[in-house]
Design an enzyme around this catalytic site. Sequence first.
Site, PDB file in Angstrom:
ATOM      1  CD  GLU A   1     -10.020 -22.568  67.641  1.00  0.00           C
ATOM      2  OE1 GLU A   1     -10.618 -21.619  67.127  1.00  0.00           O
ATOM      3  OE2 GLU A   1      -8.843 -22.529  68.058  1.00  0.00           O
TER       4      GLU A   1
ATOM      5  CG  ASP B   1     -18.829 -30.217  60.778  1.00  0.00           C
ATOM      6  OD1 ASP B   1     -18.942 -30.168  62.021  1.00  0.00           O
ATOM      7  OD2 ASP B   1     -18.902 -29.203  60.064  1.00  0.00           O
TER       8      ASP B   1
ATOM      9  CB  THR C   1     -17.147 -37.280  67.981  1.00  0.00           C
ATOM     10  OG1 THR C   1     -17.993 -36.403  68.744  1.00  0.00           O
ATOM     11  CG2 THR C   1     -17.699 -38.684  68.064  1.00  0.00           C
TER      12      THR C   1
ATOM     13  CG  ASN D   1     -22.016 -35.911  70.824  1.00  0.00           C
ATOM     14  OD1 ASN D   1     -22.672 -36.746  71.428  1.00  0.00           O
ATOM     15  ND2 ASN D   1     -22.549 -34.872  70.206  1.00  0.00           N
ATOM     16  CB  ALA D   2     -21.282 -40.072  75.191  1.00  0.00           C
TER      17      ALA D   2
ATOM     18  CG  ASP E   1     -34.041 -33.277  65.634  1.00  0.00           C
ATOM     19  OD1 ASP E   1     -33.583 -33.057  64.493  1.00  0.00           O
ATOM     20  OD2 ASP E   1     -33.608 -34.179  66.365  1.00  0.00           O
TER      21      ASP E   1
ATOM     22  CG  HIS F   1     -28.493 -34.974  58.492  1.00  0.00           C
ATOM     23  ND1 HIS F   1     -29.610 -35.201  59.274  1.00  0.00           N
ATOM     24  CD2 HIS F   1     -27.621 -34.326  59.297  1.00  0.00           C
ATOM     25  CE1 HIS F   1     -29.417 -34.697  60.481  1.00  0.00           C
ATOM     26  NE2 HIS F   1     -28.208 -34.162  60.513  1.00  0.00           N
TER      27      HIS F   1
HETATM   28  P1  ITT Z   1     -18.687 -32.904  67.367  1.00  0.00           P
HETATM   29  O1  ITT Z   1     -18.196 -32.802  68.770  1.00  0.00           O
HETATM   30  O2  ITT Z   1     -18.572 -34.298  66.818  1.00  0.00           O
HETATM   31  O3  ITT Z   1     -18.151 -31.851  66.437  1.00  0.00           O
HETATM   32  P2  ITT Z   1     -21.193 -31.358  67.533  1.00  0.00           P
HETATM   33  O4  ITT Z   1     -21.958 -31.477  68.809  1.00  0.00           O
HETATM   34  O5  ITT Z   1     -20.451 -30.096  67.207  1.00  0.00           O
HETATM   35  O6  ITT Z   1     -20.288 -32.684  67.435  1.00  0.00           O
HETATM   36  P3  ITT Z   1     -22.276 -31.393  64.781  1.00  0.00           P
HETATM   37  O7  ITT Z   1     -21.078 -30.679  64.313  1.00  0.00           O
HETATM   38  O8  ITT Z   1     -22.544 -32.714  64.132  1.00  0.00           O
HETATM   39  O9  ITT Z   1     -22.275 -31.614  66.382  1.00  0.00           O
HETATM   40  O10 ITT Z   1     -23.617 -30.565  64.595  1.00  0.00           O
HETATM   41  C1  ITT Z   1     -23.644 -29.148  64.625  1.00  0.00           C
HETATM   42  C2  ITT Z   1     -25.019 -28.644  64.944  1.00  0.00           C
HETATM   43  O11 ITT Z   1     -25.922 -28.929  63.873  1.00  0.00           O
HETATM   44  C3  ITT Z   1     -25.660 -29.283  66.187  1.00  0.00           C
HETATM   45  O12 ITT Z   1     -25.273 -28.606  67.353  1.00  0.00           O
HETATM   46  C4  ITT Z   1     -27.146 -29.054  65.878  1.00  0.00           C
HETATM   47  O13 ITT Z   1     -27.539 -27.765  66.239  1.00  0.00           O
HETATM   48  C5  ITT Z   1     -27.216 -29.194  64.367  1.00  0.00           C
HETATM   49  N1  ITT Z   1     -27.581 -30.568  63.994  1.00  0.00           N
HETATM   50  C6  ITT Z   1     -26.788 -31.500  63.435  1.00  0.00           C
HETATM   51  N2  ITT Z   1     -27.441 -32.666  63.240  1.00  0.00           N
HETATM   52  C7  ITT Z   1     -28.694 -32.459  63.732  1.00  0.00           C
HETATM   53  C8  ITT Z   1     -29.846 -33.272  63.846  1.00  0.00           C
HETATM   54  O14 ITT Z   1     -29.855 -34.539  63.475  1.00  0.00           O
HETATM   55  N3  ITT Z   1     -30.940 -32.738  64.384  1.00  0.00           N
HETATM   56  C9  ITT Z   1     -30.965 -31.456  64.800  1.00  0.00           C
HETATM   57  N4  ITT Z   1     -29.925 -30.632  64.746  1.00  0.00           N
HETATM   58  C10 ITT Z   1     -28.793 -31.107  64.212  1.00  0.00           C
END
Ligand code: ITT
Length: 208
Positions: free
Chosen positions: A44, A73, A11, A13-14, A159, A190
């Site tokens: 993608e 994911d 990822t 994402n920092a 959240d 989760h």
């Molecule tokens: P990657 O670059 O690692 O793919 P991402 O920012 O796309 O990271 P995720 O696929 O893990 O993030 O999450 C997809 C969406 O699900 C994220 O943008 C939130 O809207 C929601 N989400 C996931 N985990 C969450 C959490 O703990 N609290 C609130 N929303 C969450």
Amino acid sequence: MAEFSKILIATNNAHKIEEIRAILAGTGIEIVSPRELGVEVDPEETASTFKGNAIIKASEFSLAAGIPAFADDSGLCVDALEGAPGVYSSRYAFEGCTFEDNNNKLLDALKDVPEGKRNAKFVCVISLCDGRNLLSDFRGELSGSIAISPKGDNGFGYDPVFVPDFDKMRSRNTRTLAEMTKKEKNSISHRSNALKMFASYLRNQLHS
Ligand code: ITT
């Protein structure tokens, strides 16, 4: 089983890198970031399942780096919306939208759904890949319901509108995740549930 002492977090994402490193710290396995390896990949997410997208991310990063990589994911699944927004959680309102856009669209979609019928869950799937091979995967969930209106300033994403069913003490909960501290959220989330399973798998790998 594959032997490894170093794995890549797939990822950019920092925020996630920091959180994941903290949970995996005791495993004895070195966790490296794409930046540290000079790996630049932006896969993608085209799969229709969380597991499928986690595999796409982990295998593309692993192929680019030449070492095993793991990705998570995650997303929100709402019963009354037949599992939506699901894998589209980050771009539910529209491509490039904000968290607030997503929450507004969700609350609007549920405006006629009464309390008691607003059940939802957060899902997180972690996949560990060596090149194109899936070595293992782990799924964590958090059950709850969607609030009538947003509450709280902590956390991110959905959240402010997500009320977990139970708090740590197993008593009925009324707070949204955004009203909880980072520590409280991390003890039930989760993502931390899936990461704890992954951490125990990594410890077994080292000691087997
Ligand atoms: P990657 O670059 O690692 O793919 P991402 O920012 O796309 O990271 P995720 O696929 O893990 O993030 O999450 C997809 C969406 O699900 C994220 O943008 C939130 O809207 C929601 N989400 C996931 N985990 C969450 C959490 O703990 N609290 C609130 N929303 C969450």
